[in-house]
Write an enzyme that holds these catalytic residues in place. Sequence first.
Site, PDB file in Angstrom:
ATOM      1  N   GLU A 183       0.848  -1.191   0.000  1.00  0.00           N
ATOM      2  CA  GLU A 183       0.000   0.000   0.000  1.00  0.00           C
ATOM      3  C   GLU A 183       0.879   1.235   0.000  1.00  0.00           C
ATOM      4  O   GLU A 183       1.949   1.263   0.615  1.00  0.00           O
ATOM      5  CB  GLU A 183      -0.911  -0.003   1.221  1.00  0.00           C
ATOM      6  CG  GLU A 183      -1.993   1.068   1.187  1.00  0.00           C
ATOM      7  CD  GLU A 183      -3.048   0.872   2.267  1.00  0.00           C
ATOM      8  OE1 GLU A 183      -4.057   1.597   2.241  1.00  0.00           O
ATOM      9  OE2 GLU A 183      -2.838  -0.010   3.134  1.00  0.00           O
ATOM     10  N   GLY A 187      -1.869   4.080  -4.178  1.00  0.00           N
ATOM     11  CA  GLY A 187      -2.826   3.000  -4.336  1.00  0.00           C
ATOM     12  C   GLY A 187      -2.417   1.767  -3.562  1.00  0.00           C
ATOM     13  O   GLY A 187      -1.407   1.744  -2.860  1.00  0.00           O
ATOM     14  N   VAL A 189      -1.836  -2.588  -3.555  1.00  0.00           N
ATOM     15  CA  VAL A 189      -1.416  -3.680  -4.427  1.00  0.00           C
ATOM     16  C   VAL A 189      -1.966  -4.991  -3.866  1.00  0.00           C
ATOM     17  O   VAL A 189      -1.835  -5.266  -2.665  1.00  0.00           O
ATOM     18  CB  VAL A 189       0.120  -3.758  -4.538  1.00  0.00           C
ATOM     19  CG1 VAL A 189       0.529  -4.879  -5.489  1.00  0.00           C
ATOM     20  CG2 VAL A 189       0.680  -2.431  -5.035  1.00  0.00           C
ATOM     21  N   ASP A 299      11.439   8.401  -8.175  1.00  0.00           N
ATOM     22  CA  ASP A 299      10.928   7.875  -6.898  1.00  0.00           C
ATOM     23  C   ASP A 299      11.614   6.547  -6.567  1.00  0.00           C
ATOM     24  O   ASP A 299      10.981   5.602  -6.108  1.00  0.00           O
ATOM     25  CB  ASP A 299       9.405   7.686  -6.981  1.00  0.00           C
ATOM     26  CG  ASP A 299       8.787   7.460  -5.595  1.00  0.00           C
ATOM     27  OD1 ASP A 299       9.424   7.827  -4.571  1.00  0.00           O
ATOM     28  OD2 ASP A 299       7.671   6.907  -5.526  1.00  0.00           O
TER      29      ASP A 299
END
Length: 538
Positions: A183, A187, A189, A299
Amino acid sequence: MATQTTRQAADGKDNSEIVKEDEADNKFQHMLRELESVRKQAYEEKHGREKAEQDLFEAFQKARVSENMYLGEVKQKNEIEEKLATVMEEVESLTETTDGLCAKLQEERKKRSALEKRTAHSDRIIKDLMLQRDKAVREVEALHAKKGESSATAEGTMHITELSSSEIKDATNNFDHSLKIGESVYGSVYKGFLRHTNVAIKKLNLESTESQSQSQFNQEIEILSRVRHPNLVTLIGACKDAQALVYEYMPNGSLDDRLACKDNSKPLNWQLRTRIISHVCSALIFLHSNKPHSIVHSDLKASNILLDGNNVAKLSGFGVCRMVTDEFRDTTTLYRHTHPKGSFVYIDPEYVMTGDLTPLSDVYSFGIVLLRLLTGRPGFGLLRDVQRAVEKGCLGAILDSSAGGWPAMQAEQLARVGLKCCEIRRKNRPDLQKEVWTVLEPMLKPASIMLCSLSFKSVSEDLGGVPPYFICPILQDVMREPLIAADGFTYEAEAIREWIDSGHHTSPMTNLELLHRDLLPNHALRSAIQEWLQTDAQ
């Protein structure tokens, strides 16, 4: 007159007696002298005899001492001879063992040389295939351009499978919470089972604004539908209605979880960490050198590095990545992005201050990941601790002991590379391909070879419970790279290749002539073995 005569007679008598007495006295004196001489001679003889006896005693004592010394030397000689015989036996045994080890070493060197040749051949084949693929992609793009079609728009044709909302819900049991495996702010997973395959399904966060959610969705499709690399997670499909993306399932989870040994997972050894560092570096070099536009991940962090069943590292989390366009590259090497996103520990400080995003921003994040793998520590304060340890020459004190015994020189090289990548000013950071990869590449092959020898060890030690079709008929061990030969049987790649290369033209199983020497990968069996191993490890 008479008196005088008488006196004279008396005097005469006395004289004769005196003479006799003198003679007797002389004889006595002579006898005394002889007696004294005899006594003296007897004394001397006695003294000489005593001295002779003393000398004889001393000689006897010396003889006894000499005899004892001789016996001792004989005993010592016997002991030395016995020890020498034992040592000679040990030397002969060690010589035989050494000869055996030398023979094994020569054999292993031959195998290693053959393996390296096959690896080099495979690498050449892969490179040729990649070149052919790139050429085909360019031809397709050129063809689309001629037809006026767009290959990179949200409304255009996606190079991935389009899935329905019902398929996504069925695959996740309507997004059952028990199937959630991850998470983030973007979102959640879920582990799913789609079309007879385990997959990972990321459902974008509906609480975000519609434009943000759509942007994340389109961004991942835009990037992952364009690029393919062994160390990038594979996007299998997408569902617009459910705002869900379907990826290949990575059974070993994220690097962040593995460093924390989540669910009592085994610590990553230093060989595996070295390989993961190389995998991440390779993926970043690929992204940054992408044509026609460089891709900046922006990221990169441990939670966005996933590990498959073989612990191969793959980058994920492309929702905020950016492309550096040719138009922008003509004016500057920077890409303006006014709202930096990502985990603070991994974010490039210069990016935070200026909002200028470049590939060197990924280099900073890579440096933090490298130092985390080296030390096993969280990111906060990590740079300071590693810098001090390197300066004081006590790097070993902060290395992660659970990884095993890091080679000192390699650990120091990696630490210095990590610190260089994390320079505050990005102009001081190294080029990944020209500087970092030249350090990592020599470490990758030895680490991979060691991992190859360590893999499947626990399984090969005890084959109880192993499905028989998982075992190579030649090696009698669990297969890692199953290949199908012309006889229809599946073998371990190394074993069947060696069988064929050694001049055999018949099947190892049927002894019949092989119609050809071609070998085909048995992907289905390999996936089954990996899944079985993963289940068995749990």
